[in-house]
Design a protein around this motif. Structure first.
Motif, PDB file in Angstrom:
ATOM      1  N   ASN A  37      31.547  35.551  25.110  1.00  0.00           N
ATOM      2  CA  ASN A  37      30.811  35.242  23.893  1.00  0.00           C
ATOM      3  C   ASN A  37      31.492  34.129  23.100  1.00  0.00           C
ATOM      4  OD1 ASN A  37      28.849  35.664  21.784  1.00  0.00           O
ATOM      5  ND2 ASN A  37      30.442  36.711  20.641  1.00  0.00           N
ATOM      6  N   GLU A  38      32.810  34.075  23.174  1.00  0.00           N
ATOM      7  CA  GLU A  38      33.563  33.100  22.386  1.00  0.00           C
ATOM      8  C   GLU A  38      33.423  31.685  22.928  1.00  0.00           C
ATOM      9  OE1 GLU A  38      35.135  33.709  19.555  1.00  0.00           O
ATOM     10  OE2 GLU A  38      34.496  35.803  19.663  1.00  0.00           O
ATOM     11  N   THR A  39      33.513  31.530  24.239  1.00  0.00           N
ATOM     12  CA  THR A  39      33.581  30.197  24.831  1.00  0.00           C
ATOM     13  C   THR A  39      32.365  29.833  25.672  1.00  0.00           C
ATOM     14  OG1 THR A  39      34.693  30.957  26.852  1.00  0.00           O
ATOM     15  CG2 THR A  39      36.087  30.433  24.943  1.00  0.00           C
ATOM     16  N   GLY A  40      31.569  30.825  26.059  1.00  0.00           N
ATOM     17  CA  GLY A  40      30.449  30.567  26.956  1.00  0.00           C
ATOM     18  C   GLY A  40      30.863  30.457  28.411  1.00  0.00           C
ATOM     19  N   GLU A  41      32.150  30.631  28.686  1.00  0.00           N
ATOM     20  CA  GLU A  41      32.648  30.544  30.061  1.00  0.00           C
ATOM     21  C   GLU A  41      32.002  31.617  30.937  1.00  0.00           C
ATOM     22  OE1 GLU A  41      36.890  30.911  32.550  1.00  0.00           O
ATOM     23  OE2 GLU A  41      36.783  31.417  30.418  1.00  0.00           O
ATOM     24  N   SER A  42      31.598  31.237  32.146  1.00  0.00           N
ATOM     25  CA  SER A  42      31.041  32.180  33.108  1.00  0.00           C
ATOM     26  C   SER A  42      31.938  32.229  34.341  1.00  0.00           C
ATOM     27  CB  SER A  42      29.622  31.770  33.516  1.00  0.00           C
ATOM     28  OG  SER A  42      28.734  31.888  32.425  1.00  0.00           O
ATOM     29  N   ILE A  43      32.220  33.430  34.812  1.00  0.00           N
ATOM     30  CA  ILE A  43      33.103  33.598  35.966  1.00  0.00           C
ATOM     31  C   ILE A  43      32.541  34.666  36.903  1.00  0.00           C
ATOM     32  CG2 ILE A  43      35.179  32.946  34.669  1.00  0.00           C
ATOM     33  CD1 ILE A  43      35.884  35.956  34.565  1.00  0.00           C
ATOM     34  N   ASN A  44      32.979  34.620  38.149  1.00  0.00           N
ATOM     35  CA  ASN A  44      32.713  35.700  39.091  1.00  0.00           C
ATOM     36  C   ASN A  44      33.779  36.765  38.884  1.00  0.00           C
ATOM     37  OD1 ASN A  44      30.447  34.545  40.396  1.00  0.00           O
ATOM     38  ND2 ASN A  44      31.790  33.243  41.616  1.00  0.00           N
ATOM     39  N   VAL A  45      33.370  37.968  38.537  1.00  0.00           N
ATOM     40  CA  VAL A  45      34.306  39.045  38.224  1.00  0.00           C
ATOM     41  C   VAL A  45      34.586  39.910  39.444  1.00  0.00           C
ATOM     42  CG1 VAL A  45      34.715  41.065  36.773  1.00  0.00           C
ATOM     43  CG2 VAL A  45      33.553  39.062  35.825  1.00  0.00           C
ATOM     44  N   PHE A  46      33.531  40.213  40.205  1.00  0.00           N
ATOM     45  CA  PHE A  46      33.705  41.091  41.359  1.00  0.00           C
ATOM     46  C   PHE A  46      32.592  40.838  42.369  1.00  0.00           C
ATOM     47  CE2 PHE A  46      33.012  45.166  43.594  1.00  0.00           C
ATOM     48  CZ  PHE A  46      34.286  45.348  44.133  1.00  0.00           C
ATOM     49  N   ASN A  47      32.963  40.825  43.651  1.00  0.00           N
ATOM     50  CA  ASN A  47      32.002  40.674  44.736  1.00  0.00           C
ATOM     51  C   ASN A  47      32.287  41.721  45.798  1.00  0.00           C
ATOM     52  OD1 ASN A  47      30.501  37.845  44.381  1.00  0.00           O
ATOM     53  ND2 ASN A  47      32.628  37.602  43.727  1.00  0.00           N
ATOM     54  N   SER A  48      31.243  42.385  46.259  1.00  0.00           N
ATOM     55  CA  SER A  48      31.392  43.365  47.324  1.00  0.00           C
ATOM     56  C   SER A  48      30.293  43.162  48.343  1.00  0.00           C
ATOM     57  CB  SER A  48      31.317  44.792  46.770  1.00  0.00           C
ATOM     58  OG  SER A  48      31.314  45.728  47.838  1.00  0.00           O
ATOM     59  N   SER A  49      30.682  43.008  49.595  1.00  0.00           N
ATOM     60  CA  SER A  49      29.691  42.862  50.658  1.00  0.00           C
ATOM     61  C   SER A  49      29.148  44.218  51.090  1.00  0.00           C
ATOM     62  CB  SER A  49      30.305  42.149  51.865  1.00  0.00           C
ATOM     63  OG  SER A  49      31.437  42.862  52.326  1.00  0.00           O
ATOM     64  N   GLY A  50      29.848  45.287  50.711  1.00  0.00           N
ATOM     65  CA  GLY A  50      29.403  46.626  51.074  1.00  0.00           C
ATOM     66  C   GLY A  50      28.299  47.126  50.167  1.00  0.00           C
ATOM     67  N   ARG A  51      27.584  48.120  50.620  1.00  0.00           N
ATOM     68  CA  ARG A  51      26.503  48.698  49.843  1.00  0.00           C
ATOM     69  C   ARG A  51      27.028  49.789  48.919  1.00  0.00           C
ATOM     70  NH1 ARG A  51      21.436  47.380  51.663  1.00  0.00           N
ATOM     71  NH2 ARG A  51      21.362  46.190  53.598  1.00  0.00           N
ATOM     72  N   VAL A  52      26.237  50.115  47.909  1.00  0.00           N
ATOM     73  CA  VAL A  52      26.651  51.159  46.979  1.00  0.00           C
ATOM     74  C   VAL A  52      26.600  52.515  47.665  1.00  0.00           C
ATOM     75  CG1 VAL A  52      25.888  49.866  44.963  1.00  0.00           C
ATOM     76  CG2 VAL A  52      24.282  51.403  46.095  1.00  0.00           C
ATOM     77  N   GLY A  53      27.401  53.440  47.134  1.00  0.00           N
ATOM     78  CA  GLY A  53      27.448  54.785  47.695  1.00  0.00           C
ATOM     79  C   GLY A  53      26.371  55.684  47.119  1.00  0.00           C
ATOM     80  N   GLY A  54      26.409  56.948  47.494  1.00  0.00           N
ATOM     81  CA  GLY A  54      25.378  57.896  47.108  1.00  0.00           C
ATOM     82  C   GLY A  54      25.568  58.470  45.712  1.00  0.00           C
ATOM     83  N   PRO A  55      24.738  59.477  45.382  1.00  0.00           N
ATOM     84  CA  PRO A  55      24.761  60.089  44.046  1.00  0.00           C
ATOM     85  C   PRO A  55      26.112  60.703  43.709  1.00  0.00           C
ATOM     86  CG  PRO A  55      22.789  60.728  45.273  1.00  0.00           C
ATOM     87  CD  PRO A  55      23.701  60.055  46.253  1.00  0.00           C
ATOM     88  N   ILE A  56      26.483  60.554  42.434  1.00  0.00           N
ATOM     89  CA  ILE A  56      27.720  61.152  41.944  1.00  0.00           C
ATOM     90  C   ILE A  56      27.691  61.149  40.422  1.00  0.00           C
ATOM     91  CG2 ILE A  56      29.044  59.001  41.842  1.00  0.00           C
ATOM     92  CD1 ILE A  56      31.484  60.580  42.819  1.00  0.00           C
ATOM     93  N   ASN A  57      28.271  62.154  39.809  1.00  0.00           N
ATOM     94  CA  ASN A  57      28.393  62.247  38.353  1.00  0.00           C
ATOM     95  C   ASN A  57      27.045  62.102  37.635  1.00  0.00           C
ATOM     96  OD1 ASN A  57      31.223  62.484  38.648  1.00  0.00           O
ATOM     97  ND2 ASN A  57      31.440  60.248  38.676  1.00  0.00           N
ATOM     98  N   SER A  75      26.656  54.731  43.249  1.00  0.00           N
ATOM     99  CA  SER A  75      27.925  54.350  42.629  1.00  0.00           C
ATOM    100  C   SER A  75      28.700  53.411  43.539  1.00  0.00           C
ATOM    101  CB  SER A  75      28.770  55.603  42.347  1.00  0.00           C
ATOM    102  OG  SER A  75      29.064  56.266  43.577  1.00  0.00           O
ATOM    103  N   ILE A  76      29.666  52.711  42.938  1.00  0.00           N
ATOM    104  CA  ILE A  76      30.570  51.862  43.718  1.00  0.00           C
ATOM    105  C   ILE A  76      31.822  51.603  42.879  1.00  0.00           C
ATOM    106  CG2 ILE A  76      29.639  49.650  42.905  1.00  0.00           C
ATOM    107  CD1 ILE A  76      30.024  48.597  45.788  1.00  0.00           C
ATOM    108  N   VAL A  77      32.952  51.499  43.534  1.00  0.00           N
ATOM    109  CA  VAL A  77      34.217  51.220  42.851  1.00  0.00           C
ATOM    110  C   VAL A  77      34.452  49.716  42.846  1.00  0.00           C
ATOM    111  CG1 VAL A  77      36.714  51.538  42.910  1.00  0.00           C
ATOM    112  CG2 VAL A  77      35.209  53.451  43.471  1.00  0.00           C
ATOM    113  N   SER A  78      34.905  49.196  41.703  1.00  0.00           N
ATOM    114  CA  SER A  78      35.204  47.769  41.574  1.00  0.00           C
ATOM    115  C   SER A  78      36.619  47.583  41.052  1.00  0.00           C
ATOM    116  CB  SER A  78      34.218  47.098  40.621  1.00  0.00           C
ATOM    117  OG  SER A  78      34.449  47.537  39.283  1.00  0.00           O
TER     118      SER A  78
END
Length: 271
Positions: free
Chosen positions: A210-230, A235-238
């Motif tokens: 919000n301060e600078t307008g900078e855009s970055i790639n934070v996380f990339n995963s080639s795997g698919r998300v997992g099943g139901p939880i919580n 879900s997926i861990v990053s």
């Protein structure tokens, strides 16, 4: 010779007039019960969520209608401000999907953009290096950065999460362990609520300051998300870190489509 020069000039004037006329045909239209802004049968922008507005910016699904040779694997969105002539890349190269979609378009993608000036903007779409089409937008951006707020906390199962309840969130309680600090890498478990067809494809997180307008790639995963939880449908861990203090918007994509956004605060180290 003069005859050919005159004919050439006449052709250029006609071409420019035709282009301007085509741009002026930009309007709202409907396909399959979905309202789009753009050019019917050619190019349509569908706002994603109540905070997205074509005159202010936000998150959008984009649909393309065209011949196979007009489409490419990636597209780029360029903005041209009419009054100042400013040219800016509103959205860099991003994947184009030609899979079947709900509107019967020939291809689809997504975008996230905003405007830094009021007035008339021409949004030009390029497929690869080739011009595809454009739309005209009367921009009325809200340039007040103070409107950003950190997303709320909510409970799901036994955990506290941050995000949008029953849509998207990750485990976070604003405690010292999970707090964001500049360049502090931390594991976060994302949770998603949605239909099965929404919860497909690779998972990508993009961050905007919000301060600078900078855009970055934070996380990339080639795997698919997992099943139901919580209590969530998937879900997926990053592993995420952000480079500077202030508010950051985390845009989460599943299968090249924007699924939702979460605003977090990156704290100063001495807080």
């Amino acid at each position: 010779m003069l005859k050919y020069l005159f004919l050439g000039l006449l052709f250029l004037i006609t071409a420019c007039t035709s282009q301007n006329k085509a741009d002026n045909q930009t309007d709202w239209f409907e396909v399959g019960g979905v309202k789009l802004y753009g050019k019917e049968g050619r190019l349509g922008f569908e706002p994603k969520g109540e905070n997205s507005n074509i005159s202010k910016g936000g998150h959008f699904f984009i649909y393309f209608w065209g011949k196979p040779e007009e489409l490419a694997d990636k597209y780029r969105l360029i903005g041209v401000h009419e009054e100042t002539g400013t040219i800016t890349t509103l959205y860099p190269d991003w994947e184009v999907s030609r899979s079947e979609n709900k509107l019967g378009a020939d291809a689809q993608s997504a975008a996230k953009f905003g405007f830094d000036k009021k007035g008339t903007w021409r949004l030009e779409v390029y497929m690869g290096d080739n011009y595809f089409d454009s739309i005209v937008v009367e921009a009325e951006p809200d340039l007040n950065k103070e409107d950003w707020k950190a997303s709320p906390l909510f409970k799901s199962g036994i955990y506290t999460m941050i995000g949008e309840e029953e849509r998207i969130g990750f485990i976070y309680d604003d405690g010292e362990v999970l707090r964001f600090y500049p360049n502090k890498k931390q594991r976060y478990m994302w949770h998603f609520w949605g239909k099965a067809e929404e919860l497909q494809g690779s998972f990508v997180v993009k961050g905007t300051s919000n301060e600078t307008g900078e855009s970055i790639n934070v996380f990339n995963s080639s795997g698919r998300v997992g099943g139901p939880i919580n209590g969530a449908d998937a879900s997926i861990v990053s592993s995420m870190s952000l480079p500077s203090t202030g508010l950051w918007r985390l845009d989460a994509y599943l299968g090249e489509k924007l699924f939702g956004s979460i605003v977090v605060e990156v704290h100063k180290k001495n807080e």
